[in-house]
Design an enzyme around this catalytic site. Structure first.
Site, PDB file in Angstrom:
ATOM      1  CG  ASP A 252       1.567  30.345  25.893  1.00 25.59           C
ATOM      2  OD1 ASP A 252       1.752  30.265  27.128  1.00 25.59           O
ATOM      3  OD2 ASP A 252       0.944  29.476  25.268  1.00 25.59           O
TER       4      ASP A 252
ATOM      5  CD  GLU B 180       4.853  22.695  25.481  1.00 24.69           C
ATOM      6  OE1 GLU B 180       3.730  23.026  25.929  1.00 24.69           O
ATOM      7  OE2 GLU B 180       5.287  21.529  25.535  1.00 24.69           O
TER       8      GLU B 180
ATOM      9  CG  HIS C  99       2.359  26.919  28.620  1.00 31.71           C
ATOM     10  ND1 HIS C  99       2.155  27.347  27.322  1.00 31.71           N
ATOM     11  CD2 HIS C  99       2.616  25.590  28.551  1.00 31.71           C
ATOM     12  CE1 HIS C  99       2.287  26.315  26.501  1.00 31.71           C
ATOM     13  NE2 HIS C  99       2.567  25.239  27.210  1.00 31.71           N
TER      14      HIS C  99
ATOM     15  CG  ASN D 253       8.531  19.875  27.287  1.00 33.85           C
ATOM     16  OD1 ASN D 253       9.235  20.869  27.382  1.00 33.85           O
ATOM     17  ND2 ASN D 253       7.296  19.935  26.825  1.00 33.85           N
TER      18      ASN D 253
ATOM     19  CD  GLU E  79       2.421  18.448  30.518  1.00 29.48           C
ATOM     20  OE1 GLU E  79       1.390  17.823  30.841  1.00 29.48           O
ATOM     21  OE2 GLU E  79       2.390  19.466  29.799  1.00 29.48           O
TER      22      GLU E  79
END
Length: 560
Positions: free
Chosen positions: A271, A269, A240, A204, A163
């Site tokens: 979801d 990651e 996400h 990432n 990030e």
């Protein structure tokens, strides 16, 4: 290649087949019905992964069983982050990280290390260092953490830097960037390569799945790093997602442009959260988003696999960060497979249970024990050609009109609904579901009208759960606050005692004050009102002396 071959012993022969992508794997026939996700993914030459937390991994059989059965890759949710592995300068703790790796080895899974350099969950002692000392600390941390696992065949990749961009595509003004400039990124990758020459090294970030300013900044950075000979092997798209914001644009094209740089692209990651209460349209959209990500990975040889950020709603990070959202994962809080599990299995070429027959509709739906803020529903069980795994409870406002929306689920034939308004009418329906995600028709409708309010405020209880702990600290999440009275409460206060020498380092979903070793937690402005029987939660992180294993005690709750 998605996996790599390392120094292997007899215990890792099953991993070797994946690591080398042997001819037999690539030419495998479509998996049979009822195969778990990992088998379906392997038949496509991919991994399907999940993030795991150390506390349920150690304490819950259902959690361990599903994590082992369904996934061939795992990521440590918190146990490999800086605050867990080096909470104090040069004081390393690998208890949680080793636990995750041991679990993976026992179940023929590969491990992705997460994460080495990040602006969050990095101890304060690092953030206050001078440029020279900060760089030295970073290089030492990378060398020690990556080096700890360098000879372990299960640990095959790392999020080296996490990030680094803001939403406009500029560098995030973190303490890393403010102190070291952007050079820390290349330095971190070179240090990781020196510590483990075989590991796949990744950068990432979130909101980089589609083509936009942020992903373009990432693309330009990776291109520059590659041109400078920096050892970067892969890019992680966190993914996400949320149904209310739409699916990112040009995902397939974005994967392709990164692949052209010679790097892997991983969905790291995944979801898909929903604004609650969820309705049928949102669930359908959620299923489609999961399908889209799986398809995007399957479409590219540069994508080795997809990692879901957890698998059960019971431990999802979403409700704590987005209090009005949830149901983001593929198993519900009772470990029942949901429709999005079926969507992923179908995208991978399987039918998870071979069951294409919907259960019968529940019958004899009744309501009883209705108060000014709640009611209890019961019904006669549905039948299915395999097994019913649970029931969705749908509610609509008023005596007519309005939209039925899912407000809860049950694995039994009863459900207590709470948080209702006094002197109001509600209508309910129930539907059954099975492990393949088949849904029954809804039951007949039952209506209830709540009486006028009264009875004054209720009492409340507080129960703290240890989510994870390490030598120098721990996370208590959730602290579950429940209205134990018969009427609505509008605020709550929880007190508890910290052991001597322990200090609060962060909290969420409550306002904490500390007097000596007594901590007082008051509700936030959005979670103070609870109907009879309703619950909410908050959490906090604590630093403690490295030789001290005590935990908070004496949780007490007062309501008004």
């Amino acid at each position: 290649m998605p996996f790599r071959t390392r120094r292997l012993g007899a215990a890792t022969l099953a991993l070797t087949a994946l690591a080398g992508f042997t001819v037999s794997l690539l030419s495998a026939q479509p998996a049979a019905a009822a195969d778990p996700l990992r088998t379906l993914a392997a038949a496509k030459g991919k991994f399907i992964g999940t993030a795991v937390a150390t506390s349920p991994l150690a304490n819950e059989t259902a959690y361990r069983t599903i994590a082992a059965r369904e996934f061939n890759q795992v990521t440590a949710e918190n146990a490999m982050k800086w605050d867990a592995t080096e909470p104090s300068d040069n004081q390393y703790n690998f208890i949680g990280a080793d636990q995750v790796v041991a679990f993976a080895q026992a179940n023929n899974q590969i491990v992705h290390g997460h994460t080495l350099v990040w602006h969050s969950q990095t101890p304060s002692w690092v953030q206050s260092l001078s440029a020279t000392a900060m760089k030295a600390a970073m290089l030492d941390h990378i060398a020690t953490v990556v080096g700890h696992f360098a000879n372990n065949s299960a640990v095959q990749s790392w999020d080296v830097v996490n990030e680094v961009f803001d939403e406009s595509g500029g560098y995030r003004t973190s303490f890393w960037y403010n102190t070291l400039g952007s050079s820390f990124i290349a330095d971190a990758f070179r240090a990781a390569r020196a510590a483990d020459p075989d590991a796949k090294l990744c950068i990432n970030d979130y909101n980089v799945e589609g083509i936009n300013a942020k992903s373009t900044a990432m693309y330009n950075l990776v291109s520059t790093l590659k041109s400078q000979g920096v050892p970067i092997d892969c890019v992680g798209f966190q993914s996400h997602l949320a149904t209310q914001y739409g699916f990112p644009g040009q995902v397939t094209e974005n994967v392709a442009r990164f692949a052209a740089l010679g790097v892997q692209v991983r969905f790291t990651e995944l979801d898909v959260r929903i604004v609650l209460p969820a309705d049928a349209t949102e669930i359908t959209t959620q299923n489609q988003y999961y399908t889209n990500i799986i398809n995007a990975c399957l479409a590219s040889t540069a994508c080795p696999g997809v990692t879901i950020w957890g698998f059960t709603d019971k431990y999802s990070w979403v409700p704590d960060t987005f209090p009005s959202e949830g149901q983001a994962l593929i198993y519900d809080a009772s470990y029942n497979a949901k429709a999005d599990y079926t969507a992923i299995a179908t995208a991978l070429g399987g039918t998870p249970s071979g069951d294409t027959t919907a259960p019968s509709a529940p019958t004899n739906l009744t309501a009883s024990g209705t108060t000014s803020s709640g009611t209890t529903l019961s019904w006669t069980a549905s039948t299915d050609n395999t097994a019913v795994t649970g029931y969705d409870i749908l509610r609509a406002p008023g005596a007519s009109g309005g939209t039925f929306a899912v407000v809860g689920s049950s694995t039994s034939t009863s459900y207590a609904d709470s948080g209702l308004s006094a002197s109001s009418t509600y209508r309910y329906q129930v539907r059954a579901k099975d492990a393949a995600g088949n849904l029954s028709a809804v039951s007949a409708t039952v209506s209830v009208t709540t009486p006028a309010g009264g009875g004054g405020p209720g009492g409340c209880s507080a129960v703290g759960t240890t989510q994870t702990q390490w030598q120098g600290g721990y996370v208590i999440q959730p602290v579950t606050v429940t209205n134990t009275g018969s009427g609505q409460i509008t605020s709550w206060t929880v007190t508890f005692t910290l052991p001597a020498g322990h200090t609060i380092t962060g909290s969420w979903n409550a306002v904490l004050t500390v007097s000596g070793q007594t901590v007082t937690a008051k509700n936030a402005n959005y979670n103070g009102t609870l109907g009879a029987g309703a619950s909410t939660s908050f959490g906090f992180q604590v630093a403690r002396p490295t030789s001290n294993t005590a935990l908070p005690s004496g949780y007490a709750c007062a309501a008004s």
